[in-house]
Design an enzyme around this catalytic site. Structure first.
Site, PDB file in Angstrom:
ATOM      1  N   CYS A   1       0.501  -1.189   0.261  1.00  0.00           N
ATOM      2  CA  CYS A   1      -0.276   0.162   0.045  1.00  0.00           C
ATOM      3  C   CYS A   1       0.625   1.173  -0.290  1.00  0.00           C
ATOM      4  O   CYS A   1       1.677   1.011   0.654  1.00  0.00           O
ATOM      5  CB  CYS A   1      -0.723   0.076   1.135  1.00  0.00           C
ATOM      6  SG  CYS A   1      -1.864   1.734   1.061  1.00  0.00           S
TER       7      CYS A   1
ATOM      8  N   CYS B   1      -0.354   4.054   1.881  1.00  0.00           N
ATOM      9  CA  CYS B   1      -0.250   3.952   4.281  1.00  0.00           C
ATOM     10  C   CYS B   1       0.091   2.268   4.383  1.00  0.00           C
ATOM     11  O   CYS B   1       0.846   2.286   3.601  1.00  0.00           O
ATOM     12  CB  CYS B   1      -1.700   4.348   4.949  1.00  0.00           C
ATOM     13  SG  CYS B   1      -3.475   3.839   3.715  1.00  0.00           S
ATOM     14  N   SER B   2      -1.778   1.927   4.717  1.00  0.00           N
ATOM     15  CA  SER B   2      -0.906   0.109   4.760  1.00  0.00           C
ATOM     16  C   SER B   2      -1.936  -0.846   4.394  1.00  0.00           C
ATOM     17  O   SER B   2      -2.190  -1.693   5.544  1.00  0.00           O
ATOM     18  CB  SER B   2      -0.475  -0.117   6.855  1.00  0.00           C
ATOM     19  OG  SER B   2      -1.426   0.895   7.489  1.00  0.00           O
ATOM     20  N   CYS B   3      -2.819  -0.818   4.393  1.00  0.00           N
ATOM     21  CA  CYS B   3      -3.824  -1.435   3.765  1.00  0.00           C
ATOM     22  C   CYS B   3      -3.675  -2.439   3.190  1.00  0.00           C
ATOM     23  O   CYS B   3      -2.493  -2.537   2.652  1.00  0.00           O
ATOM     24  CB  CYS B   3      -4.952  -0.951   2.618  1.00  0.00           C
ATOM     25  SG  CYS B   3      -5.230   0.891   2.998  1.00  0.00           S
TER      26      CYS B   3
HETATM   27 FE    FE Z   1      -3.142   1.454   2.819  1.00  0.00          FE
END
Ligand code: FE
Length: 198
Positions: free
Chosen positions: A98, A101-103
């Site tokens: 991602c 961010c951190s999906c």
């Molecule tokens: Fe994300």
């Protein structure tokens, strides 16, 4: 105090502080951790992958409609509203990231490892995936195409790694044990058949 880099040690350190200060009941924390480790974690994804390896009909459905095929095994909910499943072959190796961010597909992989959230991984895997994979110990043949999938809060990805050789006739349960978390992100491969024979 130094902050441990791996999530497990961080959680333990945090737990220790919270319990010492009397803010939380360790039994309640254990129950939550247990749920993430065993029910929400990468074990779910491993079962999905093992099913796909054993059942061609399921594999086809999984690749066409990942969200529905995954929900059939009981894995759905927050972070899994839309999951697209991509399959590794000798020709194509898939990696997920991602960049924003951190999906991450929570219902099948649990919580993302800290490196997945790091700016270094997020920026580098897009521009130079082969070097990043090499650092993870994954060295692909030169003619294998590497595809990087950028997750969002709307669509998240799961990689079906290639089934290890020497596993003909194995049960889904035994196959699932070979499926590592990183192999479902694309930064690793499943464990080889020999290593699991203890
Ligand atoms: Fe994300």
């Amino acid at each position: 105090m130094t902050v441990p880099s791996d999530p497990e040690s961080r959680v333990k350190a945090l737990e220790q502080v919270l319990v010492e200060k009397g803010y939380v009941d360790p039994a309640a924390l254990d129950a939550i951790a247990e749920a993430y480790e065993h029910n929400v974690g990468p074990r779910n994804g491993a079962r999905v992958v093992a099913r796909a390896w054993c059942d061609p009909g399921y594999r086809k459905w999984l690749l066409e409609d990942g969200t529905a095929a995954i929900a059939e095994l009981g894995y759905s909910g927050r972070g899994g509203e839309t999951i697209r499943v991509v399959e590794n072959t000798p020709q194509v190796h898939n990696v997920i990231v991602c960049t924003l961010c951190s999906c991450y597909p929570w219902p099948v992989l649990g919580l993302p490892p800290s490196w997945y959230k790091s700016p270094a991984y997020r920026s580098r895997v897009v521009v130079d995936p082969r070097s990043v994979l090499s650092e993870f110990g994954v060295d692909l043949p030169a003619d294998t195409e590497v595809r990087v999938w950028d997750s969002t809060s709307e669509i998240r990805y799961l990689v079906v790694p290639m089934r290890p050789p020497g596993t003909d006739g194995w049960s889904e349960e035994d196959l699932a044990r070979l499926v590592t978390r990183n192999s479902m992100i694309g930064t690793g491969l499943p464990n080889p058949a020999e290593e699991s024979m203890r």
